[in-house]
Motif scaffolding. Structure first.
Motif, mmCIF file in Angstrom:
data_model
loop_
_atom_site.group_PDB
_atom_site.id
_atom_site.type_symbol
_atom_site.label_atom_id
_atom_site.label_comp_id
_atom_site.label_asym_id
_atom_site.label_seq_id
_atom_site.Cartn_x
_atom_site.Cartn_y
_atom_site.Cartn_z
ATOM 1 N N ASN A 1 57.629 42.388 -29.989
ATOM 2 C CA ASN A 1 58.836 41.545 -29.907
ATOM 3 C C ASN A 1 59.694 41.647 -31.163
ATOM 4 O OD1 ASN A 1 58.103 40.566 -27.316
ATOM 5 N ND2 ASN A 1 56.768 39.023 -28.251
ATOM 6 N N GLY A 2 59.774 42.845 -31.726
ATOM 7 C CA GLY A 2 60.626 43.082 -32.872
ATOM 8 C C GLY A 2 60.049 42.685 -34.210
ATOM 9 N N ASP A 3 58.814 42.168 -34.246
ATOM 10 C CA ASP A 3 58.178 41.750 -35.492
ATOM 11 C C ASP A 3 57.009 42.668 -35.824
ATOM 12 O OD1 ASP A 3 59.878 39.598 -35.964
ATOM 13 O OD2 ASP A 3 58.696 38.279 -34.662
ATOM 14 N N PHE A 4 56.577 42.619 -37.088
ATOM 15 C CA PHE A 4 55.439 43.424 -37.512
ATOM 16 C C PHE A 4 54.184 43.090 -36.709
ATOM 17 C CE2 PHE A 4 57.681 43.787 -41.692
ATOM 18 C CZ PHE A 4 57.757 45.170 -41.697
ATOM 19 N N ALA A 5 53.402 44.112 -36.420
ATOM 20 C CA ALA A 5 52.086 43.956 -35.804
ATOM 21 C C ALA A 5 51.209 45.066 -36.368
ATOM 22 C CB ALA A 5 52.178 44.042 -34.285
ATOM 23 N N VAL A 6 49.903 44.908 -36.218
ATOM 24 C CA VAL A 6 48.953 45.914 -36.693
ATOM 25 C C VAL A 6 48.107 46.393 -35.521
ATOM 26 C CG1 VAL A 6 46.889 46.292 -38.108
ATOM 27 C CG2 VAL A 6 48.849 45.100 -39.077
ATOM 28 N N TRP A 7 47.971 47.695 -35.402
ATOM 29 C CA TRP A 7 47.119 48.300 -34.381
ATOM 30 C C TRP A 7 45.944 48.978 -35.064
ATOM 31 C CZ3 TRP A 7 45.561 48.449 -29.622
ATOM 32 C CH2 TRP A 7 44.952 49.589 -29.088
ATOM 33 N N VAL A 8 44.718 48.602 -34.673
ATOM 34 C CA VAL A 8 43.497 49.234 -35.163
ATOM 35 C C VAL A 8 42.905 50.016 -34.003
ATOM 36 C CG1 VAL A 8 41.238 48.906 -36.208
ATOM 37 C CG2 VAL A 8 43.117 47.360 -36.800
ATOM 38 N N ASP A 9 42.938 51.329 -34.092
ATOM 39 C CA ASP A 9 42.530 52.195 -32.987
ATOM 40 C C ASP A 9 41.052 52.546 -33.114
ATOM 41 O OD1 ASP A 9 42.610 53.770 -30.766
ATOM 42 O OD2 ASP A 9 43.723 55.417 -31.683
ATOM 43 N N GLY A 10 40.279 52.200 -32.103
ATOM 44 C CA GLY A 10 38.878 52.582 -32.087
ATOM 45 C C GLY A 10 37.950 51.495 -32.586
ATOM 46 N N PRO A 11 36.647 51.705 -32.386
ATOM 47 C CA PRO A 11 35.655 50.697 -32.777
ATOM 48 C C PRO A 11 35.684 50.403 -34.275
ATOM 49 C CG PRO A 11 34.680 52.372 -31.344
ATOM 50 C CD PRO A 11 36.032 52.883 -31.741
#
Length: 237
Positions: free
Chosen positions: A175-185
């Motif tokens: 929604n236009g704001d910062f987010a963090v994606w952690v890919d994998g276990p």
């Protein structure tokens, strides 16, 4: 530099950075403008700015350059070459119990939003009540618990701690704001109200999207792609 400086100001609240080397001269050469024209920056933002000057100008590069903790939306993320789980199974969160959706809503201070993309949850959990019985975390479970949406009070400091292998976290947007994606276990532990990492709660978590909306922090965890997780996040109502 206007947009970059604004984004770095936003980062300053949740980036823990080491003391940077003195690279002011090469920064001046790269930017072709005097440092005196910059507006004052917080120490963490300045460190991030210096890192950006010598690395590719992407949010992922800033995250990879940070050798301490990345703190974002009530979650701390530490990069470790080989995170390990303690022996034995993971303990539940403090005071965790099942609840109906209406009961869960009464137990927390924040509105519980449902992802339209997933529909009604199979189960709802609440956890970590204060002395008055107000819970800190609400969890919506899907697919037999393999897919979960955690919502937690973002005003109460850290709630979860992650240990990830490099490259670790990736910056995305919700929604236009910062987010963090952690890919994998990765190893996930709960951080209690006193700020202690509850090692007994450590478990192997699946890929996770983390973001914050107002005073509520969210994490979506499951066997999802980044695009699928973001689509679910966009569907919260």
């Amino acid at each position: 530099m206007g947009d970059l400086e604004r984004e770095l100001r936003d980062l300053s609240a949740w980036l823990d950075t080491p003391e940077p080397p003195d690279v002011r001269a090469p920064v001046r050469v790269r930017l072709h403008r005097p440092v005196r024209r910059w507006r004052p920056l917080a120490a963490a933002a300045l460190a991030a700015l210096l890192l950006v000057a010598v690395l590719p100008p992407t949010r992922a590069a800033v995250a990879d350059a940070v050798t301490g903790l990345l703190r974002f939306a009530g979650v701390s993320i530490a990069t470790s070459p080989a995170p390990t789980l303690p022996s034995g199974g993971a303990a539940p969160l403090p005071g965790q119990r099942a609840a109906g959706l209406d009961e869960a809503q009464r137990a927390v201070r924040f509105p519980i939003r449902l992802p339209a993309k997933l529909g009604p949850p199979e189960r709802v959990l609440v956890a970590d009540p204060d002395p008055a019985g107000t819970c800190r975390v609400a969890t919506l479970l899907y697919d037999g618990g393999a897919l979960r949406v955690d919502a937690f009070d973002g005003r109460l400091n850290l709630s979860f701690h992650k240990e990830v292998t490099p490259p670790g976290a990736e910056w995305v947007q919700v929604n236009g704001d910062f987010a963090v994606w952690v890919d994998g276990p990765h190893v996930l532990s709960y951080v209690d109200r006193a700020g202690n990492v509850r090692q007994e709660s450590a478990r192997l978590a699946a890929s996770t999207l983390i973001w914050q909306d107002a005073d509520v922090s969210y994490r979506i965890e499951g066997a999802l792609t980044r695009a699928e997780a973001i689509e679910i996040a966009h569907s919260l109502r």
